[in-house]
Every structure is written in C-alpha cells, then in structure tokens.
Design a protein around this motif. Structure first.
Motif: not given
Length: 194
Positions: A157-166
């Motif tokens: 969840a943290h990585i998705k939140e800060v990275s904006g990965m798709v």
C-alpha cells in the motif's frame, strides 16, 4: 540509453550514467550548488565531476556561474523525458542494508525475468544489491511470483501510494551500507535496462 558516451580513445571515465543522472537530479530542485558538494552528493571525484559538468554545459543542461551550478529548462526537460523517476519508499521489510533508494522505471516490466540481473547490477555498483518490484494486474510482485500485496500488504500500500505505479512499471530499490551506494545501485540497474 546513454547520457554521456565514453570516449573511444584515452582514459576511461570513473563515473557512470547513474552519477550523471543523480547530479542532474540533485540540481533539479532549483538550488545553486558548488562543484565540490555536487561531487560528494554524486559519489564521484572532483575531476570526474568537472568532466560531467563540462558535458552537461555543452548540452545546455546546466549553467555554471561563480555563484554555483544550476540546471536549465533544457536540463529539466531532458530529465522529464527519461523513463526513470527517483522516489522515496520505505521498503525496509523487503530489502537489505541500512540505506535504500528507489527508482521508478516506466513500462519496463517485460524486461524483467527474475530480478537477478538488477541485483547483480547493484552489487557491481558497490551496493548489497537491488530489489525489483513489478506491477502486474494492479498487484506488486517480487519476480518471479512473490506477491507483496499478499505477504506484506502495508508495504504494498505504501509503495503504491508514493510511487504512482501502473501496470508494466517497475521499481528498483538499491540497498547498501551508505546512501551514495544505494543511489548508484538503483540507477545503474535502471540504466542497464535500456
């Protein structure tokens, strides 16, 4: 992808594209900086930094004045065109080492088999290694198939939140015993993809 081409003849560079990218990234905050401090931040000697700065100046990516070095609009535009973005994530549960630095690489997941090539690139750069995270169908995976979403949902969840990965993006996290080596590892592994 090469930022600076190595000379065909003469002495080899004592720096990499990772060092050049990081120097430009450090300058991208708009503040003036001296050559000595920029060399320290980038983990290269002052002689290597002179060479980097001369090349960046020739390409109109930086301005060098007595009051310090700044990045130009052309330099910022060049950084924005590259598919690599520096991001700060807390991935301490899935990496080794006291320091880490993450980079997001856009649309590169098809180039990742099992992450060992990136780990090895990090080790060659002087770090403990690199951890590669791939997004597939909205799920974060440590290749080949370990789900971060299932096993470490707070980290995911943290990585998705800060990275904006798709989907099709990857994150490479360099880990080391010092910040410069972690940065160099992540960027070196990213540049090897191109």
């Amino acid at each position: 992808m090469k930022i600076i081409d190595a000379p065909q003849y003469g002495p080899m560079f004592r720096f990499t594209d990772a060092s050049v990218y990081w120097a430009m990234y450090v300058l991208s905050d708009g503040k003036r900086m001296g050559r000595k401090r920029l060399a320290e931040e980038s983990g290269v000697g002052e002689g290597s930094m002179r060479r980097i700065l001369n090349t960046l100046k020739e390409n109109n990516f930086i301005e060098i004045k007595q009051t310090g070095i700044t990045i130009t609009k052309a330099g910022l535009a060049y950084l924005a065109e590259l598919p690599i973005r520096v991001i700060d994530v807390d991935a301490s549960k899935i990496i080794l080492g006291d320091y880490s630095q993450a980079v997001l690489v856009k649309n590169a997941s098809k180039q990742i088999d099992n992450g060992l090539q990136q780990r090895d690139a990090g080790i060659r750069a002087g770090a403990l290694g690199c951890t590669t995270v791939v997004m597939r169908d909205g799920e974060l995976i440590l290749p080949p198939d370990w789900s971060i979403d299932e096993n470490e949902p707070d980290v995911a969840a943290h990585i998705k939140e800060v990275s904006g990965m798709v989907d099709e993006d990857i994150i490479i996290i360099g880990s080391a015993d010092n910040k410069v080596s972690a940065i160099n590892a992540a960027l070196s592994a990213a540049f090897e993809l191109f």
